[in-house]
Design a protein around this motif. Structure first.
Motif, short mmCIF file in Angstrom:
data_model
loop_
_atom_site.label_atom_id
_atom_site.label_comp_id
_atom_site.label_asym_id
_atom_site.label_seq_id
_atom_site.Cartn_x
_atom_site.Cartn_y
_atom_site.Cartn_z
N GLY A 81 0.82 -1.21 0.00
CA GLY A 81 0.00 0.00 0.00
C GLY A 81 0.85 1.26 0.00
O GLY A 81 0.54 2.23 -0.71
N LEU A 82 1.94 1.25 0.78
CA LEU A 82 2.84 2.41 0.80
C LEU A 82 3.44 2.64 -0.57
O LEU A 82 3.52 3.79 -1.04
CB LEU A 82 3.95 2.18 1.84
CG LEU A 82 5.03 3.26 1.91
CD1 LEU A 82 4.44 4.57 2.41
CD2 LEU A 82 6.17 2.80 2.81
N LEU A 106 0.82 4.17 -2.78
CA LEU A 106 0.50 5.52 -2.33
C LEU A 106 1.57 6.52 -2.75
O LEU A 106 1.25 7.59 -3.29
CB LEU A 106 0.32 5.54 -0.81
CG LEU A 106 -0.02 6.89 -0.20
CD1 LEU A 106 -1.42 7.31 -0.62
CD2 LEU A 106 0.08 6.83 1.31
N VAL A 107 2.83 6.20 -2.50
CA VAL A 107 3.89 7.16 -2.83
C VAL A 107 4.06 7.29 -4.35
O VAL A 107 4.52 8.33 -4.82
CB VAL A 107 5.23 6.83 -2.15
CG1 VAL A 107 5.10 6.91 -0.65
CG2 VAL A 107 5.80 5.51 -2.58
N ALA A 162 1.71 7.66 -6.39
CA ALA A 162 0.77 8.70 -6.81
C ALA A 162 1.33 10.10 -6.62
O ALA A 162 0.85 11.05 -7.24
CB ALA A 162 -0.53 8.55 -6.03
#
Length: 152
Positions: A93-94, A97-98, A100
């Protein structure tokens, strides 16, 4: 409810790979802390460590995640199983997320696409290790095998 195999015969191998992932995360974080010491916490410079861009915020984050994973691997048991599952999903997920925020001012961890790829791969390794890390009694494992091969 998810099915996780009990006492999988390759669980020690997967645990070893989770340990390597934790070691890489810890080394990246600690070396990154040394490299970026004195910079602003969310510095957006050109500091590279082990092939990945970093800043103090990313270094602290990866150090904490790596140490947590290493502790879980060393302690073993079902604690390791649960921690590896959570950290595996968290790292994946990290990474997404990063990704994006790479080309924006919100890139507070100073990441590049290499960081995203490595974070997701380490997350998948950790997640896979967690999937096969569940430990139970021999009787419970035998009952599980019987139920799988002799359904009612």
């Amino acid at each position: 409810m998810a099915h996780y195999p009990l006492n999988h015969h390759l669980r020690q191998t997967y645990r070893f790979f989770a340990g390597l992932a934790g070691l890489y995360l810890t080394l990246f974080g600690v070396i990154g802390l040394g490299t970026t010491w004195g910079d602003e916490f969310f510095h957006r410079g050109s500091d590279w460590v082990l092939g990945l861009r970093t800043n103090p915020a990313a270094s602290w984050l990866y150090t904490v995640l790596g140490v947590l994973l290493l502790l879980a691997v060393l302690l073993g048991g079902n604690l390791y199983h649960h921690v590896a599952l959570v950290l595996g999903w968290g790292l994946c997920g990290l990474g997404v997320l990063v990704m994006a925020f790479i080309q924006t001012d919100a890139n507070v961890l100073n990441v590049s696409m290499a960081n995203v790829i490595v974070t997701i791969v380490l997350g998948l390794v950790t997640l896979t290790a967690g999937l096969y890390g569940k430990v139970g009694s021999r009787d419970a494992a035998r009952a599980e095998v019987d139920a799988a091969h002799h359904p009612r």
